[in-house]
Every structure is written in C-alpha cells, then in structure tokens.
Design a protein around this motif. Structure first.
Motif, PDB file in Angstrom:
ATOM      1  N   GLU A  24       1.141  -1.325  -0.376  1.00 24.05           N
ATOM      2  CA  GLU A  24       0.380  -0.048  -0.191  1.00 24.05           C
ATOM      3  C   GLU A  24       1.111   1.306  -0.188  1.00 24.05           C
ATOM      4  OE1 GLU A  24      -3.830   2.154   2.786  1.00 24.05           O
ATOM      5  OE2 GLU A  24      -3.353  -0.109   2.861  1.00 24.05           O
ATOM      6  N   TRP A  25       0.860   2.317  -0.611  1.00 19.17           N
ATOM      7  CA  TRP A  25       1.812   3.440  -1.464  1.00 19.17           C
ATOM      8  C   TRP A  25       0.693   4.600  -0.967  1.00 19.17           C
ATOM      9  CZ3 TRP A  25       3.528   4.688  -6.494  1.00 19.17           C
ATOM     10  CH2 TRP A  25       5.177   5.544  -6.939  1.00 19.17           C
ATOM     11  N   ASP A  26       1.233   5.223   0.277  1.00 18.56           N
ATOM     12  CA  ASP A  26       0.194   6.037   0.537  1.00 18.56           C
ATOM     13  C   ASP A  26       1.458   7.052  -0.338  1.00 18.56           C
ATOM     14  OD1 ASP A  26      -0.363   9.171   1.799  1.00 18.56           O
ATOM     15  OD2 ASP A  26      -1.435   7.062   3.968  1.00 18.56           O
ATOM     16  N   LEU A  27       0.467   7.992  -0.942  1.00 19.32           N
ATOM     17  CA  LEU A  27       0.794   8.882  -2.287  1.00 19.32           C
ATOM     18  C   LEU A  27       1.042  10.459  -1.073  1.00 19.32           C
ATOM     19  CD1 LEU A  27      -1.058   9.047  -5.424  1.00 19.32           C
ATOM     20  CD2 LEU A  27       1.518   7.937  -4.619  1.00 19.32           C
ATOM     21  N   PRO A  28       0.406  11.363  -0.225  1.00 22.72           N
ATOM     22  CA  PRO A  28       0.405  12.381   0.346  1.00 22.72           C
ATOM     23  C   PRO A  28       1.598  12.111   1.717  1.00 22.72           C
ATOM     24  CG  PRO A  28      -1.851  12.170  -0.067  1.00 22.72           C
ATOM     25  CD  PRO A  28      -1.132  10.505  -0.154  1.00 22.72           C
ATOM     26  N   THR A  31       4.772   6.923   2.107  1.00 21.27           N
ATOM     27  CA  THR A  31       4.870   5.782   2.348  1.00 21.27           C
ATOM     28  C   THR A  31       4.206   4.848   1.811  1.00 21.27           C
ATOM     29  OG1 THR A  31       2.705   5.659   4.533  1.00 21.27           O
ATOM     30  CG2 THR A  31       5.379   6.762   4.745  1.00 21.27           C
ATOM     31  N   PHE A  32       5.525   4.026   1.888  1.00 23.17           N
ATOM     32  CA  PHE A  32       5.097   2.463   0.857  1.00 23.17           C
ATOM     33  C   PHE A  32       5.495   1.011   1.951  1.00 23.17           C
ATOM     34  CE2 PHE A  32       6.110  -0.949  -1.990  1.00 23.17           C
ATOM     35  CZ  PHE A  32       5.808  -0.248  -3.010  1.00 23.17           C
ATOM     36  N   GLU A  33       4.188   0.777   2.183  1.00 22.65           N
ATOM     37  CA  GLU A  33       3.956  -0.842   3.350  1.00 22.65           C
ATOM     38  C   GLU A  33       3.809  -1.808   2.310  1.00 22.65           C
ATOM     39  OE1 GLU A  33       1.161   0.185   6.219  1.00 22.65           O
ATOM     40  OE2 GLU A  33       1.334   1.768   6.448  1.00 22.65           O
ATOM     41  N   LEU A  34       4.634  -2.577   3.075  1.00 20.89           N
ATOM     42  CA  LEU A  34       4.721  -4.102   3.051  1.00 20.89           C
ATOM     43  C   LEU A  34       4.530  -5.295   3.855  1.00 20.89           C
ATOM     44  CD1 LEU A  34       8.302  -3.357   0.108  1.00 20.89           C
ATOM     45  CD2 LEU A  34       5.762  -4.526  -0.613  1.00 20.89           C
ATOM     46  N   ASP A  35       3.517  -6.466   2.622  1.00 23.37           N
ATOM     47  CA  ASP A  35       4.383  -7.143   4.085  1.00 23.37           C
ATOM     48  C   ASP A  35       4.484  -8.379   3.902  1.00 23.37           C
ATOM     49  OD1 ASP A  35       3.381  -8.719   1.994  1.00 23.37           O
ATOM     50  OD2 ASP A  35       1.561  -9.374   1.677  1.00 23.37           O
ATOM     51  N   ALA A  36       4.650  -9.052   4.776  1.00 21.32           N
ATOM     52  CA  ALA A  36       5.815  -9.961   4.998  1.00 21.32           C
ATOM     53  C   ALA A  36       5.921 -10.894   3.666  1.00 21.32           C
ATOM     54  CB  ALA A  36       5.567 -10.789   6.217  1.00 21.32           C
ATOM     55  N   ALA A  37       5.493 -10.813   2.367  1.00 17.66           N
ATOM     56  CA  ALA A  37       5.468 -12.025   1.471  1.00 17.66           C
ATOM     57  C   ALA A  37       6.057 -10.796   0.642  1.00 17.66           C
ATOM     58  CB  ALA A  37       4.351 -12.212   1.542  1.00 17.66           C
ATOM     59  N   THR A 112      -8.662  13.264  -6.986  1.00 19.14           N
ATOM     60  CA  THR A 112      -6.786  13.778  -6.267  1.00 19.14           C
ATOM     61  C   THR A 112      -6.707  12.232  -5.984  1.00 19.14           C
ATOM     62  OG1 THR A 112      -7.282  15.444  -5.639  1.00 19.14           O
ATOM     63  CG2 THR A 112      -5.268  15.086  -5.453  1.00 19.14           C
ATOM     64  N   PRO A 113      -5.611  11.079  -7.333  1.00 17.55           N
ATOM     65  CA  PRO A 113      -4.898  10.031  -6.235  1.00 17.55           C
ATOM     66  C   PRO A 113      -4.435   9.652  -4.886  1.00 17.55           C
ATOM     67  CG  PRO A 113      -3.337  10.620  -8.193  1.00 17.55           C
ATOM     68  CD  PRO A 113      -4.665  11.773  -7.965  1.00 17.55           C
ATOM     69  N   ARG A 114      -5.330   9.136  -3.893  1.00  9.16           N
ATOM     70  CA  ARG A 114      -4.214   8.891  -3.009  1.00  9.16           C
ATOM     71  C   ARG A 114      -3.453   7.895  -2.356  1.00  9.16           C
ATOM     72  NH1 ARG A 114      -5.118  13.915  -0.515  1.00  9.16           N
ATOM     73  NH2 ARG A 114      -4.560  13.053   1.165  1.00  9.16           N
ATOM     74  N   SER A 115      -3.600   6.844  -2.936  1.00  5.15           N
ATOM     75  CA  SER A 115      -2.595   5.613  -2.745  1.00  5.15           C
ATOM     76  C   SER A 115      -2.663   5.123  -3.500  1.00  5.15           C
ATOM     77  CB  SER A 115      -3.631   5.178  -1.571  1.00  5.15           C
ATOM     78  OG  SER A 115      -4.266   4.575  -1.639  1.00  5.15           O
ATOM     79  N   VAL A 116      -1.990   3.945  -4.011  1.00  6.75           N
ATOM     80  CA  VAL A 116      -1.898   2.889  -4.889  1.00  6.75           C
ATOM     81  C   VAL A 116      -2.040   1.046  -3.881  1.00  6.75           C
ATOM     82  CG1 VAL A 116      -0.309   1.582  -6.579  1.00  6.75           C
ATOM     83  CG2 VAL A 116      -0.742   4.213  -6.755  1.00  6.75           C
ATOM     84  N   VAL A 117      -3.015   0.761  -3.919  1.00 13.56           N
ATOM     85  CA  VAL A 117      -2.637  -0.878  -3.124  1.00 13.56           C
ATOM     86  C   VAL A 117      -2.531  -1.983  -4.935  1.00 13.56           C
ATOM     87  CG1 VAL A 117      -3.760   0.419  -1.530  1.00 13.56           C
ATOM     88  CG2 VAL A 117      -4.928  -1.185  -3.703  1.00 13.56           C
ATOM     89  N   GLY A 118      -2.053  -2.336  -4.538  1.00 16.28           N
ATOM     90  CA  GLY A 118      -1.341  -3.753  -5.407  1.00 16.28           C
ATOM     91  C   GLY A 118      -0.413  -4.571  -4.729  1.00 16.28           C
ATOM     92  N   ILE A 119      -0.124  -5.388  -5.424  1.00 17.33           N
ATOM     93  CA  ILE A 119       1.051  -7.351  -5.060  1.00 17.33           C
ATOM     94  C   ILE A 119       1.906  -6.592  -6.319  1.00 17.33           C
ATOM     95  CG2 ILE A 119      -1.117  -8.655  -5.242  1.00 17.33           C
ATOM     96  CD1 ILE A 119      -0.084  -9.239  -7.972  1.00 17.33           C
ATOM     97  N   VAL A 120       3.364  -7.112  -5.755  1.00 17.79           N
ATOM     98  CA  VAL A 120       4.447  -7.592  -5.774  1.00 17.79           C
ATOM     99  C   VAL A 120       5.527  -8.984  -5.951  1.00 17.79           C
ATOM    100  CG1 VAL A 120       5.966  -7.244  -4.145  1.00 17.79           C
ATOM    101  CG2 VAL A 120       6.738  -7.045  -5.746  1.00 17.79           C
ATOM    102  N   ARG A 121       5.231  -9.518  -7.186  1.00 18.61           N
ATOM    103  CA  ARG A 121       5.881 -10.687  -7.083  1.00 18.61           C
ATOM    104  C   ARG A 121       6.915 -11.349  -7.891  1.00 18.61           C
ATOM    105  NH1 ARG A 121       4.650 -12.478 -12.275  1.00 18.61           N
ATOM    106  NH2 ARG A 121       3.371 -11.429 -13.286  1.00 18.61           N
TER     107      ARG A 121
END
Length: 231
Positions: A24-28, A31-37, A112-121
């Motif tokens: 989850e990337w909080d644009l304002p 921060t860029f939060e990543l889970d354990a995986a 207005t873009p506020r955040s980006v949620v997604g996956i990384v693999r």
C-alpha cells in the motif's frame, strides 16, 4: 483431513506460497507499506525496512527505481486506474530477480490520487516463458494486454448501463477490441434483451432484441454457466 488443511491456508499464505506479496503506497505521506511476503520478494527482513520507498534502493538500483517511479507516476497522472511494471531486484546473493508490480490507484471524491494498493511478485518464471515465446506470440500478448488495460480503465468510470454501452459500442469501441462487431445484452428473467448492436457483421442480430433464453443460442451457455462462450 485434506479439506481441513485447505481451510487452514488463508489468502496471505496462499499468496506467499506463490511468492506474491501486497503493498500500500500512501501518496501524500510518501510511505510504502509491504507485508511479509512482499518484503520477501525484495529479499528484505522486516527489521531492515522503515516503510520508505527510498529504503528499497538497497535491492533496486537507483536508475531502475527512477525508471519505475517515473513510469508509475506517468500512469497515475494520465488518469489510469491501474498499472503494471517489470523491474529488477538484486538479492543478497547478487542474483538479479525479475520482479513484477501491479497496482490499483485509489482516488478521493475530487479525483485526486491518494494511494495505490497492489501486489508485487517474483517474476523470474515470466522471463523463462518469454525467452521461449516467438515475436509473433509476444506481439499478440502485448496487444491483448493493451486492450484489457484500456477497457478496464474505461469501464472503471462507467456508472450506468448507458455508460457501459457507450464504452463498448461507441466511437472507437470496436477498435478497442479489434472486433468487426459487438453485441451487448441484458438477461431479464428468462429473456435476453439486446441493448446495443455495433458493426455491420451483427446487423442480422437485430431480430433478437427480445429472445427467450434457450439452448438454441450459443450464448445461452454463457448465461447459464456464468463462463465465456467462444464460437
């Protein structure tokens, strides 16, 4: 026993088993939060990461990070609702890992873009597959990806049946799919109502404006099974 074991595997564990993490990337806030995986995809331990995108540069080369960041921000500012990108991660042992990110842009009521949620693999398997792909196959896949991206972006802004109809059968709709004709229908009870027909190749379907759904229609199978039917 097997049934109980499957029930014990949650969504997060299923993603982790396939080397897929979430972010989850909080644009304002920046921060860029990543889970354990997700951290495992970058080969970073939880106590090594402080939630700042800059901290990922220990695994992503600065020029690679700049290219990725510029590409993502370009998609966001272009009004896209989602994006995907490949980049390289250098793991602890020095090996370069091909990695893929897919994100969804969340906006506030003003757009207005506020955040980006997604996956990384871990996408190393993609590289192997692409190495075995012919240029013709690759061009076809890239075209289909572009079509799906454009359609998804357009439909994400559709609020009514009329909006959906305009996207799919309006100006440029057939070109979007690379189609000669397109039919849009609604199921009402046991009747199929065609609400839009586009393209000369579908003109003979006008008589099906109201048609009882039965097995004489190939698309009846799609209605009954909720799966695509190709003819």
């Amino acid at each position: 026993m097997a049934g109980r074991r499957r029930a014990e595997i949650g969504l997060g564990e299923r993603l982790a088993l396939n080397r897929v993490g979430t972010f989850e990337w909080d644009l304002p806030e920046g921060t860029f939060e990543l889970d354990a995986a997700g951290l495992a995809v970058y080969d970073i331990e939880p106590d090594e990461y402080d939630g700042r995108p800059e901290s990922l540069l220990s695994r992503v080369a600065p020029e690679e990070g700049a290219r990725l960041g510029a590409a993502v921000m370009s998609e966001i500012h272009a009004g896209r609702s989602s994006f995907g990108a490949y980049f390289r991660v250098r793991r602890r042992d020095g090996r370069e890992q091909w990695t893929h990110m897919r994100g969804r842009v969340l906006r506030d009521e003003h757009g207005t873009p506020r955040s980006v949620v997604g996956i990384v693999r871990d996408a190393d398997a993609d590289r192997v597959q692409l190495a075995m792909t012919t240029p013709v196959q690759l061009a076809g896949w890239q075209r289909m990806t572009t079509v799906l991206q454009g359609t998804a972006d357009a439909l994400s802004r559709a609020m009514t049946v009329a909006d959906v109809t305009a996207v799919l059968t309006g100006e440029g709709g057939l070109e979007l799919f690379g189609a000669d004709g397109l039919v849009l229908g609604l199921v009402k009870g046991d009747a199929l109502q065609l609400v839009a027909v586009a393209g000369e190749s579908t003109s003979e379907l006008e008589e099906l404006k109201l048609h009882r759904i039965d097995e004489s229609l190939p698309l009846a199978e799609a209605v009954f099974t909720q799966r695509p039917r190709f003819v």
